[in-house]
Design an enzyme around this catalytic site. Structure first.
Site, PDB file in Angstrom:
ATOM      1  N   SER A 277      44.770  56.625  32.175  1.00  0.00           N
ATOM      2  CA  SER A 277      43.392  56.561  33.414  1.00  0.00           C
ATOM      3  C   SER A 277      43.113  55.118  34.437  1.00  0.00           C
ATOM      4  CB  SER A 277      42.303  57.293  33.182  1.00  0.00           C
ATOM      5  OG  SER A 277      41.814  57.571  34.583  1.00  0.00           O
TER       6      SER A 277
ATOM      7  N   GLY B 255      33.658  58.494  31.239  1.00  0.00           N
ATOM      8  CA  GLY B 255      32.558  58.152  30.916  1.00  0.00           C
ATOM      9  C   GLY B 255      31.448  57.458  32.022  1.00  0.00           C
TER      10      GLY B 255
ATOM     11  N   SER C 264      36.998  62.890  32.587  1.00  0.00           N
ATOM     12  CA  SER C 264      36.961  64.285  31.904  1.00  0.00           C
ATOM     13  C   SER C 264      37.950  65.445  32.335  1.00  0.00           C
ATOM     14  CB  SER C 264      35.854  64.874  31.394  1.00  0.00           C
ATOM     15  OG  SER C 264      35.146  65.303  32.319  1.00  0.00           O
TER      16      SER C 264
ATOM     17  N   ASP D  89      33.984  69.882  39.340  1.00  0.00           N
ATOM     18  CA  ASP D  89      35.418  68.226  38.636  1.00  0.00           C
ATOM     19  C   ASP D  89      36.412  68.650  38.667  1.00  0.00           C
ATOM     20  OD1 ASP D  89      33.327  66.315  36.507  1.00  0.00           O
ATOM     21  OD2 ASP D  89      32.629  66.196  38.316  1.00  0.00           O
TER      22      ASP D  89
HETATM   23  N1  LIG Z   1      42.126  58.671  29.653  1.00  0.00           N
HETATM   24  C1  LIG Z   1      41.265  59.378  28.773  1.00  0.00           C
HETATM   25  N2  LIG Z   1      41.470  59.004  27.961  1.00  0.00           N
HETATM   26  C2  LIG Z   1      41.571  60.017  26.935  1.00  0.00           C
HETATM   27  N3  LIG Z   1      39.849  61.120  27.222  1.00  0.00           N
HETATM   28  C3  LIG Z   1      40.026  60.531  28.287  1.00  0.00           C
HETATM   29  C4  LIG Z   1      40.478  59.517  28.923  1.00  0.00           C
HETATM   30  N4  LIG Z   1      39.311  60.105  30.190  1.00  0.00           N
HETATM   31  C5  LIG Z   1      38.226  60.827  30.296  1.00  0.00           C
HETATM   32  N5  LIG Z   1      38.669  61.352  28.526  1.00  0.00           N
HETATM   33  C6  LIG Z   1      37.620  61.908  27.739  1.00  0.00           C
HETATM   34  O1  LIG Z   1      36.828  62.174  28.593  1.00  0.00           O
HETATM   35  C7  LIG Z   1      35.854  62.183  27.880  1.00  0.00           C
HETATM   36  C8  LIG Z   1      34.276  62.068  29.337  1.00  0.00           C
HETATM   37  O2  LIG Z   1      33.913  62.950  30.194  1.00  0.00           O
HETATM   38  P1  LIG Z   1      32.092  62.546  30.710  1.00  0.00           P
HETATM   39  O3  LIG Z   1      31.317  62.333  29.606  1.00  0.00           O
HETATM   40  O4  LIG Z   1      32.396  63.914  31.291  1.00  0.00           O
HETATM   41  O5  LIG Z   1      32.689  61.664  31.308  1.00  0.00           O
HETATM   42  P2  LIG Z   1      33.170  61.536  32.673  1.00  0.00           P
HETATM   43  O6  LIG Z   1      32.198  61.419  34.057  1.00  0.00           O
HETATM   44  O7  LIG Z   1      33.889  60.179  32.814  1.00  0.00           O
HETATM   45  O8  LIG Z   1      34.149  62.826  33.221  1.00  0.00           O
HETATM   46  C9  LIG Z   1      35.699  60.952  26.852  1.00  0.00           C
HETATM   47  O9  LIG Z   1      34.990  60.419  26.444  1.00  0.00           O
HETATM   48  C10 LIG Z   1      37.002  61.336  26.750  1.00  0.00           C
HETATM   49  O10 LIG Z   1      37.098  61.956  25.600  1.00  0.00           O
HETATM   50  C1  LIG Z   2      27.083  66.703  35.933  1.00  0.00           C
HETATM   51  C2  LIG Z   2      27.759  67.158  35.939  1.00  0.00           C
HETATM   52  O1  LIG Z   2      27.599  67.962  37.621  1.00  0.00           O
HETATM   53  C3  LIG Z   2      28.670  66.203  36.957  1.00  0.00           C
HETATM   54  C4  LIG Z   2      29.577  65.440  36.181  1.00  0.00           C
HETATM   55  O2  LIG Z   2      30.408  64.612  35.954  1.00  0.00           O
HETATM   56  P1  LIG Z   2      30.564  63.710  35.572  1.00  0.00           P
HETATM   57  O3  LIG Z   2      31.631  64.068  33.813  1.00  0.00           O
HETATM   58  O4  LIG Z   2      29.810  62.610  34.432  1.00  0.00           O
HETATM   59  O5  LIG Z   2      31.896  62.838  35.827  1.00  0.00           O
HETATM   60  C5  LIG Z   2      28.222  68.889  35.486  1.00  0.00           C
HETATM   61  C6  LIG Z   2      28.895  69.536  36.191  1.00  0.00           C
HETATM   62  O6  LIG Z   2      28.943  69.558  37.023  1.00  0.00           O
HETATM   63  O7  LIG Z   2      30.271  69.701  35.223  1.00  0.00           O
HETATM   64 MG   LIG Z   3      33.021  64.924  32.794  1.00  0.00          MG
END
Ligand SMILES: Nc1ncnc2c1ncn2[C@@H]1O[C@H](COP(=O)(O)OP(=O)(O)O)[C@@H](O)[C@H]1O
Ligand SMILES: C[C@@](O)(CCOP(=O)(O)O)CC(=O)O
Ligand SMILES: [Mg+2]
Length: 460
Positions: free
Chosen positions: A199, A204, A210, A268
């Site tokens: 990516s 995170g 995610s 998302d």
């Molecule tokens: N490129 C990637 N490779 C592997 N896992 C990923 C990747 N992108 C996202 N993830 C998964 O998604 C999680 C992040 O999700 P989240 O906490 O919702 O943060 P975000 O704001 O990026 O969505 C990571 O901990 C991992 O498990």
């Molecule tokens: C906090 C929330 O509104 C958005 C989460 O976004 P991210 O996984 O932090 O990119 C959760 C959701 O809508 O599922």
């Molecule tokens: Mg997320």
């Protein structure tokens, strides 16, 4: 009688009544309606699984499994307003980013499944035979609809993958999401595969990495298992699925988000599937065709955090202080609605007059997000630094660190933006100006991927 360009095999699940079945070798392009004859009942269907209402015959029509390598990509996103409130049925305005997650899938005959996740330093493999045995213990079968990850099933997957019961670390969530989608989508026909995901998005950090991961995984597995088409005409570089197929991808990606977020709203993965700008409220997706080109400065505080934990924290706060929290969520809902109205008006009559309103909405929402407990000192610092340059910012995504967005007016002098970026970098933050509104999930021929991505995948 119909003949489809690709032969299909029909699996029959009868309701127990004697079957007078006409075997169908269909020969219509997938996109046309299909006519099945079952017993004496004739009816038109447009999808791939159906039930004869008279004899409860179930015809599951599957395309042949894809045997060629291909790639998919999906965008990250920025939530302008509505993060967290959207989990509780309020509106969110979200736009896709021009930063994407890429997935390359290579069916093989090794009898193994291999995943490479270089962004998080993960490389794992399993024998298909092991996974087949695991599948028989799971109730992941779906009645043509994606099913939510069941806690007991997830515990079995964790035990199989050697993941601690309450683990929410990066690798665990990524592996569990893959295993859940692979087993649930491919079901009985578990293929030998080599999957690599890389990516442009920081993981995170609030930019929907995610969701982009889940959308790519769902699209690739559904295509390779023949449950959706592979819309890559010979000689073309990219393809896009039909609306019905994007809906299927989005529904499965939402299941992937449930593994990672725990209790996601679905906004998302909707942006990842559909792209562009949309309003999301209680599962309803409304594409926003009239959104002015907003200039956004994206800043990553680089403070790690878990969306799953932050979302659970807000839920607990609502349970603890409902009379205090619910009006805040209603206020965030009103902010999202007013912002949408202002953006729509700006398309009608472009002017700078509306920007002070947009800036004030950023400030109010940021304060609300602190009230619901998802702020962080690093985000306060970000807002303070940009405010010292006359700019307005708010966190985006789950908060608790991660990214913030700063609204740049068209008449903001570039020297002001550069000065703000310098000060933000002095805080240890990473910032970049970004374009919003990129396309949703796309299918690519591997050879057409941009050189940087090809280089990463070839190096795995
Ligand atoms: N490129 C990637 N490779 C592997 N896992 C990923 C990747 N992108 C996202 N993830 C998964 O998604 C999680 C992040 O999700 P989240 O906490 O919702 O943060 P975000 O704001 O990026 O969505 C990571 O901990 C991992 O498990
Ligand atoms: C906090 C929330 O509104 C958005 C989460 O976004 P991210 O996984 O932090 O990119 C959760 C959701 O809508 O599922
Ligand atoms: Mg997320």
């Amino acid at each position: 009688m119909y003949r489809i360009g690709l032969s299909v095999n029909l699996e029959l699940r009868s309701g127990g009544s004697p079957l007078a079945l006409l075997f169908l070798t269909l020969n219509v392009p997938f996109k046309e309606l299909l006519t099945y004859e079952c017993c004496e009942h004739r009816y038109l269907v447009a999808d791939w699984s159906l039930e004869c209402p008279a004899c409860a015959l179930r015809l599951i029509c599957r395309r042949k499994m894809m045997v060629k390598e291909f790639a998919v990509s999906a965008p990250g996103k920025v939530i302008l307003h509505g993060e967290h409130a959207v989990v509780h049925g309020k509106a969110a305005l979200a736009v896709s980013l021009n930063l994407r997650t890429f997935l390359r899938i290579r069916p093989n005959k090794s009898g193994k499944v291999l995943i490479h996740l270089p962004n998080i330093g993960t490389r794992l493999s399993w024998d298909v035979v092991q996974l087949q045995a695991l599948l028989s213990t799971l109730q992941v079968y779906k009645n043509d609809e994606p099913i939510s990850p069941h806690p007991e099933e997830m515990e079995k997957l964790k035990e199989f993958a050697g993941i601690e019961k309450h683990s929410a670390d990066t690798e665990s969530l990524a592996v569990l999401t893959f295993l859940y989608l692979y087993l649930s989508i491919c079901e009985r026909d578990l293929p030998s595969l080599d999957i690599a995901v890389w990516s442009e998005l920081p993981t995170g950090a609030g930019l929907g990495s995610s969701a982009a991961y889940s959308v790519c995984m769902a699209a690739a597995l559904l295509t390779t298992s023949g449950q959706i088409s592979c819309p890559l005409e010979y000689g073309t570089d990219t393809g896009r699925w039909t609306v019905d197929e994007l809906n299927i991808i989005n529904k499965w990606a939402f299941q992937g988000e449930k593994v990672i977020h725990g209790n996601p709203s679905g906004v998302d993965n909707a942006v990842g599937a559909w792209g562009g700008a949309l309003r999301y409220r209680a599962g309803k997706i409304t594409t926003l065709n009239r959104v002015p080109t907003l200039k956004i400065l994206l800043t990553n505080t680089k403070v790690p955090r878990s969306t799953k934990i932050l979302v659970a924290g807000v839920k607990n706060k609502i349970l603890k202080f409902p009379a205090i929290m619910n009006p805040v969520l209603d206020s965030i809902d009103a902010i999202a609605s007013l912002c949408e109205h202002v953006l729509d008006a700006m398309v009608e009559t472009p002017s700078l007059e509306e920007y002070p309103v947009l800036e004030e909405l950023f400030d109010i929402n940021q304060h609300h997000l602190n009230v619901i407990g998802v702020g962080h000192p690093s985000l306060d610092r970000l807002c303070h630094v940009t405010a010292s340059h006359g700019l307005h910012s708010k966190l985006t995504g789950a908060g608790g660190g991660g990214c913030g967005i700063t609204l740049l007016r068209p008449d903001t002098d570039s020297s002001v933006v550069e000065a703000a970026k310098q000060d933000l970098k002095l805080c240890g933050f990473e910032c970049w100006e970004t374009n919003i509104g990129g396309p949703g999930v796309l299918l690519h021929s591997s050879s057409s991927l941009k050189a940087e991505v090809q280089q990463v995948f070839e190096g795995l």
